[in-house]
Design a protein around this motif. Structure first.
Motif, PDB file in Angstrom:
ATOM      1  N   PHE A   1      34.647  36.059  32.549  1.00 56.38           N
ATOM      2  CA  PHE A   1      36.020  36.072  33.053  1.00 56.38           C
ATOM      3  C   PHE A   1      36.366  37.481  33.497  1.00 56.38           C
ATOM      4  O   PHE A   1      35.785  38.462  33.026  1.00 56.38           O
ATOM      5  CB  PHE A   1      37.037  35.674  31.964  1.00 56.38           C
ATOM      6  CG  PHE A   1      36.967  34.247  31.529  1.00 56.38           C
ATOM      7  CD1 PHE A   1      37.597  33.251  32.251  1.00 56.38           C
ATOM      8  CD2 PHE A   1      36.283  33.900  30.371  1.00 56.38           C
ATOM      9  CE1 PHE A   1      37.541  31.930  31.834  1.00 56.38           C
ATOM     10  CE2 PHE A   1      36.222  32.591  29.949  1.00 56.38           C
ATOM     11  CZ  PHE A   1      36.850  31.597  30.683  1.00 56.38           C
ATOM     12  N   SER A   2      37.358  37.574  34.361  1.00 51.47           N
ATOM     13  CA  SER A   2      38.022  38.858  34.546  1.00 51.47           C
ATOM     14  C   SER A   2      38.939  39.070  33.345  1.00 51.47           C
ATOM     15  O   SER A   2      39.317  38.110  32.658  1.00 51.47           O
ATOM     16  CB  SER A   2      38.836  38.866  35.847  1.00 51.47           C
ATOM     17  OG  SER A   2      39.949  37.975  35.731  1.00 51.47           O
ATOM     18  N   ARG A   3      39.263  40.292  33.080  1.00 53.50           N
ATOM     19  CA  ARG A   3      40.122  40.581  31.926  1.00 53.50           C
ATOM     20  C   ARG A   3      41.467  39.899  32.061  1.00 53.50           C
ATOM     21  O   ARG A   3      41.988  39.299  31.100  1.00 53.50           O
ATOM     22  CB  ARG A   3      40.321  42.097  31.797  1.00 53.50           C
ATOM     23  CG  ARG A   3      41.136  42.517  30.585  1.00 53.50           C
ATOM     24  CD  ARG A   3      41.592  43.949  30.717  1.00 53.50           C
ATOM     25  NE  ARG A   3      42.440  44.110  31.897  1.00 53.50           N
ATOM     26  CZ  ARG A   3      42.864  45.297  32.351  1.00 53.50           C
ATOM     27  NH1 ARG A   3      42.471  46.408  31.775  1.00 53.50           N
ATOM     28  NH2 ARG A   3      43.654  45.351  33.421  1.00 53.50           N
ATOM     29  N   ASN A   4      42.076  39.931  33.261  1.00 52.93           N
ATOM     30  CA  ASN A   4      43.395  39.339  33.455  1.00 52.93           C
ATOM     31  C   ASN A   4      43.363  37.820  33.258  1.00 52.93           C
ATOM     32  O   ASN A   4      44.284  37.237  32.680  1.00 52.93           O
ATOM     33  CB  ASN A   4      43.930  39.669  34.849  1.00 52.93           C
ATOM     34  CG  ASN A   4      44.344  41.129  34.977  1.00 52.93           C
ATOM     35  OD1 ASN A   4      44.391  41.847  33.982  1.00 52.93           O
ATOM     36  ND2 ASN A   4      44.630  41.563  36.203  1.00 52.93           N
TER      37      ASN A   4
ATOM     38  N   THR B   1      35.733  23.355  31.976  1.00 54.93           N
ATOM     39  CA  THR B   1      34.646  24.334  32.042  1.00 54.93           C
ATOM     40  C   THR B   1      35.143  25.719  31.653  1.00 54.93           C
ATOM     41  O   THR B   1      34.472  26.449  30.898  1.00 54.93           O
ATOM     42  CB  THR B   1      34.057  24.368  33.477  1.00 54.93           C
ATOM     43  OG1 THR B   1      33.577  23.070  33.817  1.00 54.93           O
ATOM     44  CG2 THR B   1      32.928  25.379  33.564  1.00 54.93           C
ATOM     45  N   GLU B   2      36.307  26.110  32.153  1.00 59.48           N
ATOM     46  CA  GLU B   2      36.869  27.406  31.781  1.00 59.48           C
ATOM     47  C   GLU B   2      37.189  27.459  30.290  1.00 59.48           C
ATOM     48  O   GLU B   2      36.982  28.490  29.639  1.00 59.48           O
ATOM     49  CB  GLU B   2      38.151  27.666  32.581  1.00 59.48           C
ATOM     50  CG  GLU B   2      37.928  28.343  33.909  1.00 59.48           C
ATOM     51  CD  GLU B   2      39.230  28.817  34.517  1.00 59.48           C
ATOM     52  OE1 GLU B   2      39.302  29.983  34.943  1.00 59.48           O
ATOM     53  OE2 GLU B   2      40.191  28.016  34.566  1.00 59.48           O
TER      54      GLU B   2
ATOM     55  N   TYR C   1      36.657  44.769  25.436  1.00 54.33           N
ATOM     56  CA  TYR C   1      35.511  43.937  25.784  1.00 54.33           C
ATOM     57  C   TYR C   1      35.186  43.995  27.273  1.00 54.33           C
ATOM     58  O   TYR C   1      34.093  43.612  27.691  1.00 54.33           O
ATOM     59  CB  TYR C   1      35.771  42.486  25.363  1.00 54.33           C
ATOM     60  CG  TYR C   1      35.797  42.304  23.866  1.00 54.33           C
ATOM     61  CD1 TYR C   1      34.615  42.119  23.153  1.00 54.33           C
ATOM     62  CD2 TYR C   1      36.991  42.326  23.162  1.00 54.33           C
ATOM     63  CE1 TYR C   1      34.623  41.955  21.775  1.00 54.33           C
ATOM     64  CE2 TYR C   1      37.012  42.158  21.794  1.00 54.33           C
ATOM     65  CZ  TYR C   1      35.836  41.981  21.102  1.00 54.33           C
ATOM     66  OH  TYR C   1      35.850  41.827  19.732  1.00 54.33           O
ATOM     67  N   TRP C   2      36.129  44.446  28.087  1.00 49.95           N
ATOM     68  CA  TRP C   2      35.908  44.580  29.524  1.00 49.95           C
ATOM     69  C   TRP C   2      35.787  46.049  29.928  1.00 49.95           C
ATOM     70  O   TRP C   2      35.793  46.374  31.105  1.00 49.95           O
ATOM     71  CB  TRP C   2      37.039  43.916  30.291  1.00 49.95           C
ATOM     72  CG  TRP C   2      36.883  42.431  30.350  1.00 49.95           C
ATOM     73  CD1 TRP C   2      36.317  41.711  31.372  1.00 49.95           C
ATOM     74  CD2 TRP C   2      37.262  41.473  29.355  1.00 49.95           C
ATOM     75  NE1 TRP C   2      36.324  40.371  31.075  1.00 49.95           N
ATOM     76  CE2 TRP C   2      36.899  40.187  29.845  1.00 49.95           C
ATOM     77  CE3 TRP C   2      37.860  41.552  28.117  1.00 49.95           C
ATOM     78  CZ2 TRP C   2      37.121  39.026  29.129  1.00 49.95           C
ATOM     79  CZ3 TRP C   2      38.083  40.403  27.393  1.00 49.95           C
ATOM     80  CH2 TRP C   2      37.716  39.153  27.893  1.00 49.95           C
TER      81      TRP C   2
ATOM     82  N   ASN D   1      30.008  45.946  27.768  1.00 48.23           N
ATOM     83  CA  ASN D   1      29.345  44.682  27.481  1.00 48.23           C
ATOM     84  C   ASN D   1      29.497  43.783  28.716  1.00 48.23           C
ATOM     85  O   ASN D   1      30.509  43.091  28.869  1.00 48.23           O
ATOM     86  CB  ASN D   1      29.964  44.008  26.256  1.00 48.23           C
ATOM     87  CG  ASN D   1      29.118  42.862  25.734  1.00 48.23           C
ATOM     88  OD1 ASN D   1      28.495  42.148  26.510  1.00 48.23           O
ATOM     89  ND2 ASN D   1      29.104  42.687  24.428  1.00 48.23           N
ATOM     90  N   PRO D   2      28.513  43.791  29.590  1.00 49.19           N
ATOM     91  CA  PRO D   2      28.643  43.058  30.869  1.00 49.19           C
ATOM     92  C   PRO D   2      28.827  41.555  30.700  1.00 49.19           C
ATOM     93  O   PRO D   2      29.340  40.902  31.614  1.00 49.19           O
ATOM     94  CB  PRO D   2      27.309  43.369  31.582  1.00 49.19           C
ATOM     95  CG  PRO D   2      26.780  44.598  30.915  1.00 49.19           C
ATOM     96  CD  PRO D   2      27.252  44.516  29.493  1.00 49.19           C
TER      97      PRO D   2
END
Length: 215
Positions: free
Chosen positions: A192-195, A153-154, A176-177, A185-186
């Protein structure tokens, strides 16, 4: 320098019989002296538009230069179109297309099959495990230590982010985050989180490194 036009009939004995047979001189053909003093043959009549022309050069010592001989040759159609060594019988275009109406995700699954997605997940997780085991001096606050195995899924969400990054270009991945009004851009933050995205990107793998050929 003025050009000098002389009738072929005014130059008796100048041409050999083989040259005359090549040219088949007529009363309308004249000899013209060029800037170098050599005499070249020109004709006042144009060749038929439908007949191909092959031009070759023949040397004539009496003329002191090179004379162009014009030969008319009919070219058969079979000589122009080369025959293929085989007969192509396959059906053109894509095959095994889902029945309409089709959605974009159906086209996606034509390329990213369940087997392929599972293989990418396996190799990505294996590569991450091997990397972490091989590193002895990882800083205690490194984001690498927060790695957890990726799921199918990820992986689908990760590929979706990559495709959208190709549509909406930003200068860096972190952009992008960004919460800046000009870059905000929500949608990416909802995926995902950026990390986490950057961790998957770091370990994203398609093959088993153990099966790679050595140097």
């Amino acid at each position: 320098m003025a050009r000098r036009h002389v009738k072929a009939a005014d130059i008796p004995g100048l041409l050999e019989e083989d040259v005359i047979s090549d040219f088949e001189l007529s009363d309308s053909e004249v000899f013209t002296s060029d800037s170098s003093g050599s005499e070249i043959s020109t004709s006042t009549s144009s060749p038929p538009a439908s007949s191909p022309v092959r031009i070759s050069e023949s040397s004539d010592s009496d003329l002191g230069g090179t004379v162009e001989s014009i030969h008319w040759t009919e070219v058969a159609e079979s000589n122009i179109q080369a025959q293929l060594p085989f007969c192509y019988t396959e059906t053109e275009g894509p095959k095994h297309i889902p029945s309409p109406p089709m959605t974009p995700i159906q086209y996606f699954y034509l390329f990213f099959t369940t087997s392929l997605l599972n293989s990418i997940v396996t190799q990505t997780n294996n590569y991450a495990t091997t990397f972490l085991q091989s590193q002895k001096n990882i800083p205690p606050h490194s984001r690498i230590l927060k790695w957890t195995d990726v799921t199918v899924t990820e992986l689908k969400g990760f590929i979706a982010c990559l495709l959208n990054m190709g549509i909406k270009g930003q200068p860096t991945i972190s952009s992008y985050w960004s919460v800046s009004p000009s870059l905000n851009n929500p949608w990416f933050r909802s995926m995902f989180s950026r990390n986490r995205f950057q961790l998957i990107l770091k370990f994203f793998h398609l093959v088993d490194n153990k099966n790679l050929a050595g140097p």
